[in-house]
Scaffold this active site. Structure first.
Site, PDB file in Angstrom:
ATOM      1  CE  LYS A  13      -2.230  -0.934   3.689  1.00 53.51           C
ATOM      2  NZ  LYS A  13      -2.573  -1.704   4.747  1.00 53.51           N
ATOM      3  NE  ARG A  87      -5.864  -1.966   9.100  1.00 59.44           N
ATOM      4  CZ  ARG A  87      -4.771  -1.226   9.011  1.00 59.44           C
ATOM      5  NH1 ARG A  87      -4.794  -0.093   8.380  1.00 59.44           N
ATOM      6  NH2 ARG A  87      -3.641  -1.630   9.548  1.00 59.44           N
ATOM      7  NE  ARG A 126       6.320  -2.494   6.300  1.00 60.87           N
ATOM      8  CZ  ARG A 126       4.988  -2.464   6.270  1.00 60.87           C
ATOM      9  NH1 ARG A 126       4.361  -2.131   5.157  1.00 60.87           N
ATOM     10  NH2 ARG A 126       4.309  -2.790   7.345  1.00 60.87           N
ATOM     11  NE  ARG A 161       4.622  -0.344  10.593  1.00 58.72           N
ATOM     12  CZ  ARG A 161       3.459  -0.432   9.958  1.00 58.72           C
ATOM     13  NH1 ARG A 161       3.294   0.194   8.800  1.00 58.72           N
ATOM     14  NH2 ARG A 161       2.473  -1.136  10.461  1.00 58.72           N
ATOM     15  NE  ARG A 172       0.851  -4.997  11.225  1.00 59.81           N
ATOM     16  CZ  ARG A 172       1.984  -4.689  10.592  1.00 59.81           C
ATOM     17  NH1 ARG A 172       3.123  -5.229  10.988  1.00 59.81           N
ATOM     18  NH2 ARG A 172       1.978  -3.849   9.597  1.00 59.81           N
TER      19      ARG A 172
HETATM   20  P1  AMP Z   1      -0.678   0.315   9.184  1.00 61.39           P
HETATM   21  O1  AMP Z   1       0.424   1.322   9.170  1.00 61.39           O
HETATM   22  O2  AMP Z   1      -1.809   0.667   8.247  1.00 61.39           O
HETATM   23  O3  AMP Z   1      -0.198  -1.092   8.999  1.00 61.39           O
HETATM   24  O4  AMP Z   1      -1.298   0.379  10.650  1.00 61.39           O
HETATM   25  C1  AMP Z   1      -0.525   0.091  11.801  1.00 61.39           C
HETATM   26  C2  AMP Z   1      -1.435  -0.147  12.991  1.00 61.39           C
HETATM   27  O5  AMP Z   1      -2.201   1.036  13.252  1.00 61.39           O
HETATM   28  C3  AMP Z   1      -2.480  -1.244  12.800  1.00 61.39           C
HETATM   29  O6  AMP Z   1      -1.959  -2.531  13.097  1.00 61.39           O
HETATM   30  C4  AMP Z   1      -3.543  -0.808  13.794  1.00 61.39           C
HETATM   31  O7  AMP Z   1      -3.163  -1.098  15.127  1.00 61.39           O
HETATM   32  C5  AMP Z   1      -3.527   0.718  13.654  1.00 61.39           C
HETATM   33  N1  AMP Z   1      -4.462   1.194  12.606  1.00 61.39           N
HETATM   34  C6  AMP Z   1      -4.146   1.834  11.439  1.00 61.39           C
HETATM   35  N2  AMP Z   1      -5.258   2.172  10.762  1.00 61.39           N
HETATM   36  C7  AMP Z   1      -6.297   1.729  11.500  1.00 61.39           C
HETATM   37  C8  AMP Z   1      -7.706   1.772  11.335  1.00 61.39           C
HETATM   38  N3  AMP Z   1      -8.258   2.326  10.254  1.00 61.39           N
HETATM   39  N4  AMP Z   1      -8.474   1.216  12.313  1.00 61.39           N
HETATM   40  C9  AMP Z   1      -7.929   0.661  13.415  1.00 61.39           C
HETATM   41  N5  AMP Z   1      -6.602   0.584  13.639  1.00 61.39           N
HETATM   42  C10 AMP Z   1      -5.788   1.112  12.683  1.00 61.39           C
END
Ligand code: AMP
Length: 215
Positions: A13, A87, A126, A161, A172
């Site tokens: 993404k 999400r 990553r 990360r 996840r």
């Molecule tokens: P990402 O960077 O999109 O992989 O998001 C990292 C973490 O942020 C996820 O594992 C969730 O804990 C939280 N997160 C990001 N976006 C959302 C969302 N739309 N709803 C709930 N948690 C989110």
């Protein structure tokens, strides 16, 4: 034009977002980035948020919607590229309401589909530039930085990360299957879901997306 990138963790993404933003002048909104920023605060709220994210579980809808609304209140470019939001179905419905109040709607939802084993390999390789946000991957030839562990663009040292490890990945990925994948049907029913074969090169994937938008 408003776009959603729907995908399991580490499906690409972030990489496709960078290309899309440059091509179509979109406002890139990564709720993950917004939350990581909020989690830097050394307060009870910031620390709780950090541990929630490090567990791999989704953060509560209230918190995500608050950071998203704050961002939208302070932005003028309403051509959105939503990366990591929505999400779950509740968030998707709230997003529909937010956009309809602004007399706009989602035009395209691109589903980046990648097998779990490939995702795991990507996630452990990553690396990110904290300064410009560029994403690298030491396990993918075309995504390695020129100089080891240094951003090509701004020469900042790369970081990993804290949730990019096997244990958190499993959580996840399960969150994706349970909470996020029902959105495939949600957007299919609205006739705006486009499945992208995400196994090719970055350019091949981007070309599939561009062909859909430009036709
Ligand atoms: P990402 O960077 O999109 O992989 O998001 C990292 C973490 O942020 C996820 O594992 C969730 O804990 C939280 N997160 C990001 N976006 C959302 C969302 N739309 N709803 C709930 N948690 C989110």
């Amino acid at each position: 034009m408003n776009i959603i990138l729907l995908a399991p963790p580490a499906a690409g993404k972030g990489t496709q977002s960078e290309l899309l933003v440059n091509e179509y002048n979109l406002n890139h909104i990564s709720t993950g980035d917004l939350l990581r920023n909020a989690a830097k605060e050394d307060t009870e709220f910031g620390n709780n948020l950090k541990s929630m994210m490090e567990s791999g579980k989704l953060v509560t809808d209230d918190i995500v919607l608050e950071v998203l609304n704050n961002y939208l209140d302070n932005t003028t470019n309403m051509n959105l590229l939503l990366d990591g939001f929505p999400r779950n179905t509740y968030q998707a419905k709230v997003l529909d309401e937010i956009l309809s109040k602004k007399n706009t709607k989602i035009d395209y939802v691109f589903l980046l589909d990648v097998d779990k084993e490939i995702l795991l390999e990507r996630i452990t390789g990553r690396r990110l530039c904290k300064s410009c946000g560029r994403v690298y991957n030491v396990n993918i030839e075309s995504l390695r930085p020129i100089e080891e562990n240094v951003c090509d663009k701004c020469k900042t040292e790369l970081t990993q990360r804290s949730d990019d490890n096997k244990e958190t990945f499993d959580v996840r990925y399960n969150e994706y299957l349970e909470q996020t994948s029902p959105l495939i049907e949600y957007y299919q029913n609205k006739n705006i879901l486009y499945k992208i074969d995400s196994i090719g090169t970055i350019d091949e994937i981007f070309n599939q997306i561009k062909n859909i938008i430009n036709n």
